[in-house]
Scaffold this active site. Structure first.
Site, PDB file in Angstrom:
ATOM      1  NE  ARG A 170      -2.821   1.347   3.483  1.00 13.93           N
ATOM      2  CZ  ARG A 170      -3.780   1.482   4.402  1.00 13.93           C
ATOM      3  NH1 ARG A 170      -5.053   1.455   4.042  1.00 13.93           N
ATOM      4  NH2 ARG A 170      -3.487   1.615   5.669  1.00 13.93           N
ATOM      5  CG  ASP A 451      -4.878   3.108  11.139  1.00 16.24           C
ATOM      6  OD1 ASP A 451      -5.859   3.797  11.444  1.00 16.24           O
ATOM      7  OD2 ASP A 451      -4.879   2.317  10.184  1.00 16.24           O
TER       8      ASP A 451
END
Ligand SMILES: CC(=O)SCCNC(=O)CCNC(=O)[C@H](O)C(C)(C)COP(=O)(O)OP(=O)(O)OC[C@H]1O[C@@H](n2cnc3c(N)ncnc32)[C@H](O)[C@@H]1OP(=O)(O)O
Ligand SMILES: O=CC(=O)O
Length: 537
Positions: A170, A451
């Site tokens: 990613r 996160d």
């Protein structure tokens, strides 16, 4: 339909703003540098245009409009077409683990009981320069099968097992810069840098072992952004003499505007795409951000915004239906729970995971995400059960469902806003920002994985409550001064919880300052990682 052709500017050279160590020179070698330069010369100028288009759209929504399906692309939504193909090693993605690219995590993730590891340069990662290059080195070594690690404290040794998970990288979102390389006096796009290095170092080995250069693309907001990526991939394939469709991508549908353009995104990336993923945390953040001016769509406490809520369930079901109609995978998302050493709490966590994953499997998703290896067996058991002898659920069409409307996707979410919820948001956001500016992009806080996306929800919720003068369930109206008062009280709580030494050694005052700026600014700041990046080396 696409409009991605800004003429390349080969005249301007890329300039490196820092010295490299010998090890870093292996990763950013002359040839790799030139590839980054060619991509930047050809594609970087289009990004500010794509960002400006985001802002123009947002202005219309701020002025009272609501996102909706696009009129001028109706033929794509009604047309009969499918994506190009899904490679063999991506046919079964029932459980994917995600995590940042530090060496030990990479080995643990590839060895976990999962089909795929999404190696993350985005929301679970703080992109300090040394760590970005080290992350690329770790992935290169993982692909080569040479990765190993010894824990300096315990002496424990880590190596890859046989049959590791399939790797997907990613890359950073289009909004994030890489400030160590300048082009036309500006930092280059972090997304292009991550893509270029991962591709350059790994495509040959990956293809030789029957896999390929696979990517997750985060935070897209419009099909034109997907078309831009398609051009980047096709250009790269041509440069390296590879057949069209060698590079494959899974796109995260994690912004509210993008949910209205899923067909268009699949279509724009038709040669390269293999699926979409429900990036639910960023999606919730984007719901807040996009509808910031709409007083009838204010979210309640973060804890009660679960996938059972109608607007989120509609998003999951529409994603499954759209993907499967086009032969693409519909991946589920992340439950933020992580295992606990306390057996009672752990049982509670595993029950939560079971419920969450069962909802996804029943909705027809082809697989799901876990944040921790300790959750893989539980998630896998649910999908094993649902899939039976199948590798995926591409056969689940949901064509007989009633059409999912814009109203359902935008439906206001009920639930309380509480004093405890607001204080919790403050403590989580401050701790997360502190970790991020100190170089750690993913941390356990109060038993949950936090996160960038989950922290964004915490800070944006309070901003939204202040903007609309919402009352908490105790009757108190949320104002800037209530927030400032709570922030200073919660800093005292944090010092007690963490201990004075740890509190003083960390950057908690800086984090609180940043949290205060983000929460009390008149305009909602688009991403906390942008001001945060100024703290990173
Ligand atoms: C909204 C989104 O964008 S979701 C996607 C982005 N988020 C993520 O990827 C989250 C990834 N998860 C993590 O980073 C971690 O699980 C954390 C930070 C939440 C918790 O990590 P820790 O505090 O190390 O957890 P814990 O101590 O229980 O770890 C036990 C072991 O599992 C390993 N582990 C934990 N999570 C992971 C992971 N995601 N991948 C690989 N290994 C992992 C640890 O390295 C540790 O290994 P060791 O025993 O060999 O030392
Ligand atoms: O990226 C994933 C999310 O849930 O956000």
């Amino acid at each position: 339909m696409t409009d991605t052709q800004t003429p390349p500017n080969h005249e301007v050279k890329l300039s490196l703003q820092t010295l490299l160590t010998e090890q870093q020179k292996e990763i950013l070698n002359e040839d790799a540098f030139q590839f980054v330069e060619r991509l930047v010369q050809r594609f970087a100028l289009r990004i500010p245009e794509l960002m400006a288009a985001r802002e123009r759209r947002q202005l219309a929504i701020d002025a009272g409009g609501l996102p909706d399906f696009l009129e001028d692309t109706a033929d794509i939504r009604t047309g009969n077409w499918t994506i190009r193909n899904i490679p063999d090693d991506l046919q079964d993605r029932r459980v994917e683990i995600t995590g940042p690219v530090d060496r030990k995590m990479v080995i643990n993730a590839l060895n976990a009981n999962v089909k795929v590891f999404m190696a993350d340069f985005e929301d679970s990662f703080a992109p300090a320069w040394d760590e970005v290059l080290e992350g690329q080195r770790n992935l290169r070594d993982a692909v080569n099968g040479t990765i190993a690690y010894t824990n300096p404290e315990t002496g424990k040794e880590y190596q890859l097992h046989d049959d590791p998970a399939v790797l997907i990288c990613r890359v950073r979102g289009l909004h994030l810069p890489e400030k160590h390389l300048l082009w036309q006096g500006e930092p280059i796009p972090g997304s292009l840098f991550d893509f270029a290095l991962y591709f350059y170092h790994n495509y040959k080995q990956l293809l030789a072992k029957g896999s390929g250069p696979y990517f997750y693309l985060p935070k897209l907001q419009a099909y034109q952004e997907a078309a831009w990526w398609s051009d980047v991939f096709s250009f790269t394939e041509d440069e390296f003499g590879l057949p069209r469709g060698t590079i494959k991508a899974t796109v995260l549908i994690e912004t509210l505007p993008a949910v209205f353009e899923m067909d268009e995104i699949l279509y724009s990336l038709k040669d390269h795409i293999v699926g979409l993923n429900c990036g639910r945390w960023d999606y919730i953040f984007s719901y807040i951000k996009t509808l910031r001016n709409h007083p009838d769509r204010i979210l309640p406490d973060r804890q009660v915004v679960t996938m059972e809520k109608p607007f989120l369930n509609a998003y999951s079901r529409l994603l499954v239906r759209t993907c499967h109609r086009r032969g693409a995978f519909a991946m589920g998302g992340m439950a933020a729970f992580i295992p606990s050493k306390d057996p009672e709490r752990n049982e509670w966590v595993l029950n939560k995971i079971q419920t969450d994953k069962a909802l996804e499997a029943n909705n027809g998703h082809d697989g799901t995400w876990v944040a921790h290896p300790g959750l893989a067996d539980t998630a896998r058991a649910i999908f094993d059960d649902t899939l039976g002898t199948r590798q995926n659920q591409l056969d689940v069409s949901r064509e007989d469902d009633a059409p999912i409307t814009a109203e359902e996707l935008l439906e206001p979410c009920d639930g309380d806003r509480t004093d405890e919820g607001m204080r919790h948001n403050i403590r989580v956001a401050v701790q997360y920002i502190e970790a991020w500016i100190s170089g750690n992009g993913c941390v356990p806080i109060y038993g949950l994985m936090e996160d960038a996306a989950t922290a964004e929800i915490s800070r944006a919720s309070i901003w939204q409550w202040i903007k609309h003068g919402k009352a908490l369930s105790n009757g108190e109206v949320v104002t800037k001064s209530l927030f400032e008062q709570m922030l200073s009280e919660e800093m005292v709580v944090l010092e007690q919880e963490l201990g004075t030494d740890m509190f003083n050694q960390g950057q908690y005052q800086e984090a609180a300052m940043l949290m205060s700026q983000l929460t009390t600014s008149d305009e909602l700041v688009n991403f906390l990682t942008l001001p945060g990046y100024e703290y990173l080396k």
